[in-house]
Design a protein around this motif. Structure first.
Motif, mmCIF file in Angstrom:
data_model
loop_
_atom_site.group_PDB
_atom_site.id
_atom_site.type_symbol
_atom_site.label_atom_id
_atom_site.label_comp_id
_atom_site.label_asym_id
_atom_site.label_seq_id
_atom_site.Cartn_x
_atom_site.Cartn_y
_atom_site.Cartn_z
ATOM 1 N N THR A 1 0.867 3.829 -3.114
ATOM 2 C CA THR A 1 0.421 5.196 -2.845
ATOM 3 C C THR A 1 1.489 6.213 -3.240
ATOM 4 O O THR A 1 1.188 7.215 -3.901
ATOM 5 C CB THR A 1 0.058 5.358 -1.356
ATOM 6 O OG1 THR A 1 -0.982 4.423 -1.033
ATOM 7 C CG2 THR A 1 -0.428 6.767 -1.056
ATOM 8 N N GLN A 2 2.728 5.938 -2.852
ATOM 9 C CA GLN A 2 3.821 6.859 -3.181
ATOM 10 C C GLN A 2 3.998 6.977 -4.688
ATOM 11 O O GLN A 2 4.075 8.085 -5.229
ATOM 12 C CB GLN A 2 5.113 6.378 -2.539
ATOM 13 C CG GLN A 2 6.308 7.250 -2.866
ATOM 14 C CD GLN A 2 7.594 6.689 -2.266
ATOM 15 O OE1 GLN A 2 7.571 5.798 -1.431
ATOM 16 N NE2 GLN A 2 8.705 7.219 -2.707
ATOM 17 N N ARG A 3 4.059 5.852 -5.383
ATOM 18 C CA ARG A 3 4.246 5.866 -6.840
ATOM 19 C C ARG A 3 3.064 6.517 -7.557
ATOM 20 O O ARG A 3 3.236 7.255 -8.524
ATOM 21 C CB ARG A 3 4.442 4.443 -7.370
ATOM 22 C CG ARG A 3 5.630 3.730 -6.825
ATOM 23 C CD ARG A 3 6.849 4.076 -7.613
ATOM 24 N NE ARG A 3 7.992 3.353 -7.073
ATOM 25 C CZ ARG A 3 9.151 3.303 -7.650
ATOM 26 N NH1 ARG A 3 9.357 3.915 -8.792
ATOM 27 N NH2 ARG A 3 10.141 2.657 -7.103
ATOM 28 N N ARG B 1 0.941 8.772 -6.397
ATOM 29 C CA ARG B 1 0.956 10.229 -6.188
ATOM 30 C C ARG B 1 1.961 10.901 -7.121
ATOM 31 O O ARG B 1 1.689 11.963 -7.685
ATOM 32 C CB ARG B 1 1.277 10.562 -4.734
ATOM 33 C CG ARG B 1 0.146 10.266 -3.784
ATOM 34 C CD ARG B 1 0.483 10.733 -2.368
ATOM 35 N NE ARG B 1 -0.435 10.205 -1.395
ATOM 36 C CZ ARG B 1 -1.659 10.665 -1.161
ATOM 37 N NH1 ARG B 1 -2.105 11.687 -1.852
ATOM 38 N NH2 ARG B 1 -2.429 10.125 -0.243
ATOM 39 N N GLU B 2 3.142 10.287 -7.280
ATOM 40 C CA GLU B 2 4.148 10.829 -8.194
ATOM 41 C C GLU B 2 3.639 10.827 -9.632
ATOM 42 O O GLU B 2 3.839 11.793 -10.371
ATOM 43 C CB GLU B 2 5.440 10.004 -8.099
ATOM 44 C CG GLU B 2 6.169 10.161 -6.787
ATOM 45 C CD GLU B 2 7.289 9.150 -6.601
ATOM 46 O OE1 GLU B 2 7.552 8.335 -7.526
ATOM 47 O OE2 GLU B 2 7.910 9.161 -5.523
ATOM 48 N N THR B 3 2.991 9.744 -10.016
ATOM 49 C CA THR B 3 2.439 9.634 -11.374
ATOM 50 C C THR B 3 1.375 10.697 -11.615
ATOM 51 O O THR B 3 1.380 11.366 -12.651
ATOM 52 C CB THR B 3 1.833 8.229 -11.594
ATOM 53 O OG1 THR B 3 2.871 7.269 -11.478
ATOM 54 C CG2 THR B 3 1.181 8.108 -12.946
ATOM 55 N N LYS C 1 5.456 -2.064 -9.485
ATOM 56 C CA LYS C 1 6.406 -1.761 -8.413
ATOM 57 C C LYS C 1 5.864 -2.209 -7.057
ATOM 58 O O LYS C 1 6.602 -2.751 -6.231
ATOM 59 C CB LYS C 1 6.731 -0.262 -8.372
ATOM 60 C CG LYS C 1 7.519 0.213 -9.561
ATOM 61 C CD LYS C 1 8.889 -0.422 -9.590
ATOM 62 C CE LYS C 1 9.720 0.132 -10.723
ATOM 63 N NZ LYS C 1 11.038 -0.487 -10.793
ATOM 64 N N CYS D 1 2.861 1.579 -11.379
ATOM 65 C CA CYS D 1 2.636 1.600 -9.928
ATOM 66 C C CYS D 1 2.277 0.212 -9.406
ATOM 67 O O CYS D 1 2.792 -0.224 -8.375
ATOM 68 C CB CYS D 1 1.504 2.573 -9.577
ATOM 69 S SG CYS D 1 1.872 4.291 -9.941
ATOM 70 N N THR E 1 0.828 -1.213 0.000
ATOM 71 C CA THR E 1 0.000 0.000 0.000
ATOM 72 C C THR E 1 0.858 1.258 0.000
ATOM 73 O O THR E 1 0.598 2.198 -0.758
ATOM 74 C CB THR E 1 -0.940 0.004 1.220
ATOM 75 O OG1 THR E 1 -1.750 -1.171 1.185
ATOM 76 C CG2 THR E 1 -1.829 1.229 1.237
ATOM 77 N N LYS E 2 1.908 1.258 0.824
ATOM 78 C CA LYS E 2 2.793 2.419 0.899
ATOM 79 C C LYS E 2 3.482 2.657 -0.443
ATOM 80 O O LYS E 2 3.533 3.786 -0.927
ATOM 81 C CB LYS E 2 3.832 2.196 1.995
ATOM 82 C CG LYS E 2 4.784 3.340 2.177
ATOM 83 C CD LYS E 2 5.767 3.055 3.297
ATOM 84 C CE LYS E 2 6.775 4.177 3.423
ATOM 85 N NZ LYS E 2 7.778 3.879 4.457
ATOM 86 N N GLU E 3 4.004 1.590 -1.047
ATOM 87 C CA GLU E 3 4.689 1.717 -2.334
ATOM 88 C C GLU E 3 3.736 2.204 -3.425
ATOM 89 O O GLU E 3 4.064 3.109 -4.198
ATOM 90 C CB GLU E 3 5.311 0.376 -2.738
ATOM 91 C CG GLU E 3 6.064 0.417 -4.040
ATOM 92 C CD GLU E 3 7.354 1.205 -3.987
ATOM 93 O OE1 GLU E 3 7.883 1.548 -5.066
ATOM 94 O OE2 GLU E 3 7.867 1.489 -2.892
#
Length: 85
Positions: free
Chosen positions: A15-17, A19-21, A48, A45, A11-13
């Protein structure tokens, strides 16, 4: 194996990816190009996040000891290599 740990890592990975996208996309108007870029970003996303989930799953079974007994043999000095980094 701790399922909550794996779910949290995935979930963390993701969410981070994600948001960047999303930050890199111009969302003013739906166009074929925007849909294509969004689709590619989403696939990236998911990919990853899946890799992190799999890595966390495998690592959850890692034995945290310096010496291992395997088939009657003592194995020592576990270390990271290019394949495990």
């Amino acid at each position: 194996m701790n399922q909550d740990q794996i779910i949290e890592a995935v979930t963390k990975e993701f969410t981070q990816r994600f948001r960047e996208t999303m930050a890199d996309l111009s969302l003013d108007e739906l166009t074929p190009e925007l849909a294509e870029e969004f689709s590619k970003g989403l696939q990236h996303c998911i990919s990853k996040a899946a890799l992190i989930g799999y890595k966390t799953f495998i690592e959850s079974y890692d034995i945290k000891e310096d010496l291992l007994e395997v088939e009657g043999k003592t194995l020592r000095f576990k270390y990271s290599s290019k394949k495990t980094s």
